[in-house]
Design a protein around this motif. Structure first.
Motif, PDB file in Angstrom:
ATOM      1  N   ARG A 285      -2.235   5.604   1.833  1.00 36.78           N
ATOM      2  CA  ARG A 285      -0.877   5.371   2.333  1.00 36.78           C
ATOM      3  C   ARG A 285      -0.687   6.006   3.705  1.00 36.78           C
ATOM      4  NH1 ARG A 285       4.286   7.759   2.600  1.00 36.78           N
ATOM      5  NH2 ARG A 285       5.986   6.358   1.979  1.00 36.78           N
ATOM      6  N   ASP A 286      -1.061   7.265   3.818  1.00 36.50           N
ATOM      7  CA  ASP A 286      -0.880   7.985   5.077  1.00 36.50           C
ATOM      8  C   ASP A 286      -1.692   7.347   6.207  1.00 36.50           C
ATOM      9  OD1 ASP A 286       0.714   9.702   3.635  1.00 36.50           O
ATOM     10  OD2 ASP A 286      -0.843  11.235   3.389  1.00 36.50           O
ATOM     11  N   ASP A 287      -2.915   6.929   5.878  1.00 34.88           N
ATOM     12  CA  ASP A 287      -3.799   6.357   6.899  1.00 34.88           C
ATOM     13  C   ASP A 287      -3.272   5.026   7.435  1.00 34.88           C
ATOM     14  OD1 ASP A 287      -5.481   8.502   6.652  1.00 34.88           O
ATOM     15  OD2 ASP A 287      -6.990   7.474   5.444  1.00 34.88           O
ATOM     16  N   VAL A 288      -2.815   4.146   6.528  1.00 33.69           N
ATOM     17  CA  VAL A 288      -2.366   2.828   7.003  1.00 33.69           C
ATOM     18  C   VAL A 288      -1.043   2.939   7.759  1.00 33.69           C
ATOM     19  CG1 VAL A 288      -3.612   1.457   5.294  1.00 33.69           C
ATOM     20  CG2 VAL A 288      -1.306   2.259   4.769  1.00 33.69           C
ATOM     21  N   LEU A 289      -0.192   3.861   7.354  1.00 34.29           N
ATOM     22  CA  LEU A 289       1.058   4.055   8.092  1.00 34.29           C
ATOM     23  C   LEU A 289       0.768   4.548   9.510  1.00 34.29           C
ATOM     24  CD1 LEU A 289       3.383   5.641   5.379  1.00 34.29           C
ATOM     25  CD2 LEU A 289       3.779   3.484   6.591  1.00 34.29           C
ATOM     26  N   ALA A 290      -0.168   5.476   9.624  1.00 32.88           N
ATOM     27  CA  ALA A 290      -0.539   5.992  10.945  1.00 32.88           C
ATOM     28  C   ALA A 290      -1.200   4.900  11.784  1.00 32.88           C
ATOM     29  CB  ALA A 290      -1.477   7.189  10.792  1.00 32.88           C
ATOM     30  N   ASP A 291      -2.043   4.103  11.144  1.00 32.00           N
ATOM     31  CA  ASP A 291      -2.732   3.025  11.858  1.00 32.00           C
ATOM     32  C   ASP A 291      -1.739   1.981  12.362  1.00 32.00           C
ATOM     33  OD1 ASP A 291      -5.354   1.453  12.427  1.00 32.00           O
ATOM     34  OD2 ASP A 291      -4.136   0.029  11.277  1.00 32.00           O
ATOM     35  N   PHE A 292      -0.798   1.612  11.507  1.00 32.34           N
ATOM     36  CA  PHE A 292       0.190   0.604  11.895  1.00 32.34           C
ATOM     37  C   PHE A 292       1.031   1.108  13.065  1.00 32.34           C
ATOM     38  CE2 PHE A 292       4.179  -1.748  11.601  1.00 32.34           C
ATOM     39  CZ  PHE A 292       3.736  -3.042  11.410  1.00 32.34           C
TER      40      PHE A 292
ATOM     41  N   LEU B 173       0.806  -1.225   0.000  1.00 30.68           N
ATOM     42  CA  LEU B 173       0.000   0.000   0.000  1.00 30.68           C
ATOM     43  C   LEU B 173       0.838   1.275   0.000  1.00 30.68           C
ATOM     44  CD1 LEU B 173      -2.736  -1.090   2.561  1.00 30.68           C
ATOM     45  CD2 LEU B 173      -3.160  -0.483   0.164  1.00 30.68           C
ATOM     46  N   VAL B 174       2.005   1.242   0.619  1.00 29.64           N
ATOM     47  CA  VAL B 174       2.757   2.487   0.795  1.00 29.64           C
ATOM     48  C   VAL B 174       3.575   2.883  -0.426  1.00 29.64           C
ATOM     49  CG1 VAL B 174       2.886   2.138   3.287  1.00 29.64           C
ATOM     50  CG2 VAL B 174       4.787   1.393   1.843  1.00 29.64           C
TER      51      VAL B 174
ATOM     52  N   TRP C  66       1.546  -0.460  17.009  1.00 26.37           N
ATOM     53  CA  TRP C  66       2.823  -1.063  17.381  1.00 26.37           C
ATOM     54  C   TRP C  66       3.831  -0.077  17.975  1.00 26.37           C
ATOM     55  CZ3 TRP C  66       3.014  -6.215  17.293  1.00 26.37           C
ATOM     56  CH2 TRP C  66       2.106  -6.890  16.477  1.00 26.37           C
ATOM     57  N   GLU C  67       3.388   1.097  18.362  1.00 26.76           N
ATOM     58  CA  GLU C  67       4.331   2.128  18.803  1.00 26.76           C
ATOM     59  C   GLU C  67       5.131   1.741  20.047  1.00 26.76           C
ATOM     60  OE1 GLU C  67       2.571   5.749  20.496  1.00 26.76           O
ATOM     61  OE2 GLU C  67       0.616   4.797  20.210  1.00 26.76           O
ATOM     62  N   HIS C  68       4.653   0.754  20.794  1.00 27.25           N
ATOM     63  CA  HIS C  68       5.363   0.352  22.009  1.00 27.25           C
ATOM     64  C   HIS C  68       6.342  -0.797  21.769  1.00 27.25           C
ATOM     65  CE1 HIS C  68       2.840   3.059  24.225  1.00 27.25           C
ATOM     66  NE2 HIS C  68       1.744   2.436  23.836  1.00 27.25           N
ATOM     67  N   ASP C  69       6.427  -1.266  20.528  1.00 28.17           N
ATOM     68  CA  ASP C  69       7.371  -2.327  20.174  1.00 28.17           C
ATOM     69  C   ASP C  69       8.465  -1.710  19.304  1.00 28.17           C
ATOM     70  OD1 ASP C  69       8.716  -4.504  18.919  1.00 28.17           O
ATOM     71  OD2 ASP C  69       6.983  -5.798  19.262  1.00 28.17           O
ATOM     72  N   PHE C  70       9.633  -1.460  19.895  1.00 27.70           N
ATOM     73  CA  PHE C  70      10.659  -0.700  19.181  1.00 27.70           C
ATOM     74  C   PHE C  70      11.181  -1.427  17.945  1.00 27.70           C
ATOM     75  CE2 PHE C  70      13.168  -3.261  22.099  1.00 27.70           C
ATOM     76  CZ  PHE C  70      14.289  -3.603  21.361  1.00 27.70           C
TER      77      PHE C  70
ATOM     78  N   LYS D 190      11.071  -1.355  11.832  1.00 27.13           N
ATOM     79  CA  LYS D 190      10.616  -1.853  10.529  1.00 27.13           C
ATOM     80  C   LYS D 190       9.736  -0.805   9.839  1.00 27.13           C
ATOM     81  CE  LYS D 190       8.929  -6.052  10.305  1.00 27.13           C
ATOM     82  NZ  LYS D 190       9.676  -6.714   9.221  1.00 27.13           N
ATOM     83  N   TRP D 191       8.951  -0.111  10.622  1.00 27.69           N
ATOM     84  CA  TRP D 191       8.070   0.945  10.106  1.00 27.69           C
ATOM     85  C   TRP D 191       8.900   2.087   9.515  1.00 27.69           C
ATOM     86  CZ3 TRP D 191       7.004   5.998  12.133  1.00 27.69           C
ATOM     87  CH2 TRP D 191       5.815   6.592  11.689  1.00 27.69           C
TER      88      TRP D 191
END
Length: 296
Positions: free
Chosen positions: A154-161, A146-147, A165-169, A174-175
């Motif tokens: 693109r912007d929406d799925v990146l923000a959603d992902f 998608l990206v 997972w923001e607490h898993d460094f 990978k992001w």
């Protein structure tokens, strides 16, 4: 592939031979073959691999040709790729074994081909794969597909992902990498913005590698003919050098083959190497790599 690169450079029409399409179709639809083998066999060589076979590398031509071939295959084999996705989709719990790994690999490469079509229905299909994925492999593969196209989705799925997972460094790394490696036009500006992201830390070597280091692996953006990719890396080398000389010297290695490119790119890369060498207080690590690269 190389012959098509020459055609592109000479402004000739690009055409994929029917026999090649037939060959890919035969492999894709052969149920007797191992799915992992199929996934690898129908994947095209990377842009870096293709440029390594050229006397003078042309990132723009290679990117244009590889994108053209992928999109042509997706168009000609759309029905087969859709069937491949359907037949290899699973809502079962994640299982780590060869059968399931190869099934996921085949489904996800079919999905990546389909995503090149920039078709609204296909985008919806890939988005659904992202939303319904039961494991990281499938979700990240859909995200990757998608990206590659700029826009709201693109912007929406990146923000959603990231929110998930923001607490898993490790996942956040990978992001960062996914965005750094993107081939969307002018991606260097997106990477610059990510330097200001709360999750990024220039003092963290893994973060530096995930974002700045991986940006180098997008030939069309790192080797942009306006020099923006080289300029960005030159600036980052000097900033990282103040914190981690070894990390900065690893970033410098991207300039080591600057003479493999055309004269315009050579001049731009050389200017960055000279700028780095003329900077007061650079580390021995960076000085050594920069001076050896210039002398090569």
């Amino acid at each position: 592939m190389l012959s098509l690169v020459v055609d592109f450079q000479q402004n000739k029409p690009l055409a994929v031979k029917p026999d090649f399409v037939h060959g890919v179709r035969s492999i894709l639809c052969d149920g007797s073959l191992d799915k992992e083998f199929i996934a690898k066999a129908i994947d095209l060589p990377g842009e870096g691999e293709i440029m390594d076979m050229m006397d003078i590398a042309d990132p723009d031509a290679v990117h244009a040709v590889r994108s053209f071939v992928r999109k042509h295959l997706a168009s000609e084999l759309k029905a087969e790729f859709l069937k491949t996705v359907e037949n290899n989709r699973s809502s079962d719990p994640y299982i780590f074994d060869h059968s399931n790994m190869s099934r996921r690999a085949l489904k996800n490469i079919a999905l990546s081909y389909l995503a090149t079509l920039e078709d609204a229905q296909i985008t919806e299909l890939v988005l659904n794969e992202y939303k319904t994925a039961t494991n990281m492999t499938d979700q990240f593969a859909a995200l990757t597909a998608l990206v590659q196209t700029p826009g709201e989705t693109r912007d929406d799925v990146l923000a959603d992902f990231y929110s998930k997972w923001e607490h898993d460094f490790l996942v956040v790394n990978k992001w960062f990498t996914l965005q750094a490696m993107s081939d969307i036009p002018g991606n260097v500006e997106n990477v610059r913005k990510l330097l200001q992201h709360p999750a990024f830390d220039l003092r963290n070597p893994n973060k530096v590698h995930s974002l700045i280091g991986r940006f180098r692996t997008s030939p069309v953006n790192f080797h942009a003919k306006d020099g923006s990719g080289y300029k960005f890396l030159g600036e980052m080398v000097l900033q990282v050098d103040k914190l981690n000389p070894q990390g900065a010297s690893r970033l410098m290695s991207a300039f080591s083959r600057w003479k493999h490119y055309d004269e315009t790119r050579q001049a731009l890369a050389k200017a960055q190497l000279e700028m780095i060498l003329s900077t007061n207080g650079i580390s021995e690590n960076v000085f050594e790599i920069a001076s050896k690269s210039l002398a090569a």
